[in-house]
Design a protein around this motif. Structure first.
Motif, short mmCIF file in Angstrom:
data_model
loop_
_atom_site.label_atom_id
_atom_site.label_comp_id
_atom_site.label_asym_id
_atom_site.label_seq_id
_atom_site.Cartn_x
_atom_site.Cartn_y
_atom_site.Cartn_z
N GLU A 1 0.82 -1.22 0.00
CA GLU A 1 0.00 0.00 0.00
C GLU A 1 0.85 1.26 0.00
OE1 GLU A 1 -3.21 0.12 -0.57
OE2 GLU A 1 -3.31 -2.06 -0.61
N VAL B 1 -5.34 2.75 4.14
CA VAL B 1 -6.05 3.57 3.16
C VAL B 1 -6.89 4.65 3.85
CG1 VAL B 1 -7.83 3.52 1.36
CG2 VAL B 1 -6.05 1.78 1.39
N GLY C 1 -1.48 -7.48 -4.52
CA GLY C 1 -2.54 -6.73 -3.85
C GLY C 1 -3.91 -7.36 -4.05
N LYS D 1 -5.13 -3.26 5.19
CA LYS D 1 -5.27 -2.32 4.07
C LYS D 1 -6.21 -1.18 4.43
CE LYS D 1 -6.87 -1.96 -0.69
NZ LYS D 1 -7.38 -2.68 -1.87
#
Length: 196
Positions: A77, A127, A107, A123
């Motif tokens: 990421e 994010v 991913g 994740k």
């Protein structure tokens, strides 16, 4: 030839407080990874990184495989090619199934639903910069994880941020042993029509 932005230290050139740590790495692995050569310039941060990373992978309630999923997801990421290569090498050394490694490098979801819940939650944390909604927390707990694991994942991410960011800024050169694991973010591969 362009001069590197960061110095690659050795046990002889590093600040005194980093020299012993570099020697320990050399004794343990037979090489001093380029990342360590760079981090050595700041002894307190280098020590903090090593200690927090060792505690996360060796002393948390997450398994070694689960810890590796957290750090590979962070490296993906954060788009850190050096860290992706290093941890691919590490995962192969510890006999992680190839399909799990491939999923993390691309991913993509992991077939094992519990491991995928860990990858997905990690994740989401990255994010959303920690602002995950309650449904993401509930899904993580429902998959068999705990409040302790949530804190541990955040601890792993904090350690990984140090190495991800320094390797991105320094454009750290891959060590010879890591070159077979070279990695390019799949989005860049698609945009350029190259291969990972």
């Amino acid at each position: 030839m362009q001069r590197p932005l960061f110095t690659y230290h050795t046990p002889d050139t590093a600040p005194e407080k980093s020299q012993e740590a570099l020697q320990r790495v050399l004794n343990k692995f037979g090489i001093i990874p380029n990342q360590d050569k760079i981090l050595a310039v700041a002894p307190s941060i280098y020590e903090a990184y090593n200690h927090s990373f060792d505690l996360f992978l060796g002393k948390s309630s997450l398994s070694l495989l689960e810890g590796q999923i957290v750090i590979m997801t962070a490296s993906f990421e954060n788009n850190s090619p050096y860290c992706m290569a290093v941890h691919t090498w590490g995962m192969e050394m510890t006999k992680v199934p190839q399909d799990v490694i491939d999923s993390l490098r691309n991913g993509e979801p992991i077939k094992d639903s519990k491991l995928e819940a860990l990858r997905s939650f990690t994740k989401d944390l990255l994010v959303c910069h920690g602002h995950v909604d309650e449904s993401a927390i509930a899904a993580f707990i429902d998959a068999g994880y705990t409040q302790q694991n949530i804190v541990e994942v955040i601890g792993g991410l904090s350690a990984k941020m140090i190495s991800n960011y320094i390797n991105i800024l320094a454009k750290t050169e891959l060590d010879e042993v890591m070159k077979p694991y070279q990695w390019t973010h799949p989005d860049k591969v698609k945009a350029e029509g190259t291969t990972a």
